[in-house]
Scaffold this active site. Structure first.
Site, PDB file in Angstrom:
ATOM      1  CE  LYS A   1      -5.147   1.880   1.566  1.00  0.00           C
ATOM      2  NZ  LYS A   1      -4.957   0.488   1.982  1.00  0.00           N
TER       3      LYS A   1
ATOM      4  NE  ARG B   1       0.806   3.262   3.920  1.00  0.00           N
ATOM      5  CZ  ARG B   1       0.183   2.882   2.825  1.00  0.00           C
ATOM      6  NH1 ARG B   1      -0.362   3.752   2.031  1.00  0.00           N
ATOM      7  NH2 ARG B   1       0.119   1.611   2.544  1.00  0.00           N
TER       8      ARG B   1
ATOM      9  NE  ARG C   1      -2.858  -6.105  -4.155  1.00  0.00           N
ATOM     10  CZ  ARG C   1      -2.693  -5.085  -3.321  1.00  0.00           C
ATOM     11  NH1 ARG C   1      -3.612  -4.143  -3.245  1.00  0.00           N
ATOM     12  NH2 ARG C   1      -1.629  -5.029  -2.558  1.00  0.00           N
TER      13      ARG C   1
ATOM     14  NE  ARG D   1       1.104  -3.590  -4.316  1.00  0.00           N
ATOM     15  CZ  ARG D   1       0.360  -2.778  -3.582  1.00  0.00           C
ATOM     16  NH1 ARG D   1      -0.750  -2.266  -4.080  1.00  0.00           N
ATOM     17  NH2 ARG D   1       0.709  -2.468  -2.363  1.00  0.00           N
TER      18      ARG D   1
ATOM     19  NE  ARG E   1       1.707  -4.089   1.879  1.00  0.00           N
ATOM     20  CZ  ARG E   1       0.937  -4.622   0.934  1.00  0.00           C
ATOM     21  NH1 ARG E   1       1.225  -5.820   0.447  1.00  0.00           N
ATOM     22  NH2 ARG E   1      -0.093  -3.967   0.473  1.00  0.00           N
TER      23      ARG E   1
END
Ligand code: AP5
Ligand code: MG
Length: 207
Positions: A13, A88, A122, A153, A164
């Site tokens: 996204k 969400r 990431r 992160r 998640r």
């Protein structure tokens, strides 16, 4: 154009939002980025949000709804905006209908297996929001856009990623039906290479 990017954690996204927003000349509004900035600056919102984000849970609806409602009245949203990571939950989507008129919802679809690999690799720049994967970096930990340090992160640790994904399936996936019923949903295959995802998104948007 007022757009929403929907999709699981790691779907791309943020990566695609940067390109689409640049092309369309509209701001990217990422509730995740806004909350991470609030945590970094130790604001009351940041302090309240941190425990949820660290566990991979959603921040309470009332907090994020207020953030977005206040953001959308700013001048730069007059000609459109892209909501990245909001809504969400069905409650957030219903609230949004009270203060915004959405033109299209792009659902970026990727399997859980691929998402785990993407998120564990990431690396992000907290200064400019640049997002990379270790496979692109050749060992470098410097942002190619602004020269600042890249970090992993906190919520990209393996156990948090799994929570998640569980939260996504339980609380966010129902929005696919919600927006299909409203005739707004455009689905794209997010497992394709980045350039092909971008082309697919622009095609479904008629751009
Ligand atoms: P948020 O920051 O929104 O995280 P997320 O939805 O979990 O999504 P990500 O940012 O992890 O993934 P992305 O889809 O942007 O993927 P990216 O482009 O980076 O939210 C974080 C937390 O904040 C939430 O858990 C929650 O606690 C809270 N929060 C935020 N909004 C909220 C809300 N509305 N309500 C309640 N709580 C909220 O790409 C991922 C990786 O894959 C990168 O390494 C990238 O380089 C790579 N990649 C991207 N595209 C491709 C491709 N096509 N092929 C190969 N690799 C790719
Ligand atoms: Mg993101």
């Amino acid at each position: 154009m007022n757009l929403i990017f929907l999709g699981p954690p790691g779907a791309g996204k943020g990566t695609q939002a940067v390109r689409v927003c640049e092309q369309l000349g509209i701001p990217q509004i990422s509730t995740g980025d806004i909350l991470r900035r609030a945590i970094k600056n130790e604001t009351p919102t940041g302090l309240a949000a941190k425990s949820y984000i660290d566990k991979g849970q959603l921040v309470p609806d009332s907090v994020v709804i207020d953030i977005v409602r206040e953001r959308l009245v700013q001048d730069d949203c007059k000609n459109g905006y892209l909501l990245d990571g909001f809504p969400r939950t069905v409650a957030q989507a219903e609230a949004l209908e009270g203060f915004a008129k959405i033109d299209a919802v792009v659902d970026i679809d990727v399997s859980d297996e691929k998402l785990v690999a993407r998120l564990s690799g990431r690396r992000v720049c907290l200064s400019c929001g640049g997002t990379y994967h270790v496979s692109q970096l050749n060992g470098s930990m410097t942002c190619a856009k602004c020269g600042n340090e890249l970090i992993q992160r906190a919520d990209d640790k393996a156990e948090t990623v799994l929570s998640r994904l569980t939260v996504y399936h339980a609380q966010t996936e129902p929005l696919i039906d919600f927006y299909t019923q409203r005739g707004l949903l455009k689905e794209i295959d997010g497992a394709q290479p980045m350039d092909e995802c971008y082309a697919a998104i622009m095609a479904v948007l008629g751009k």
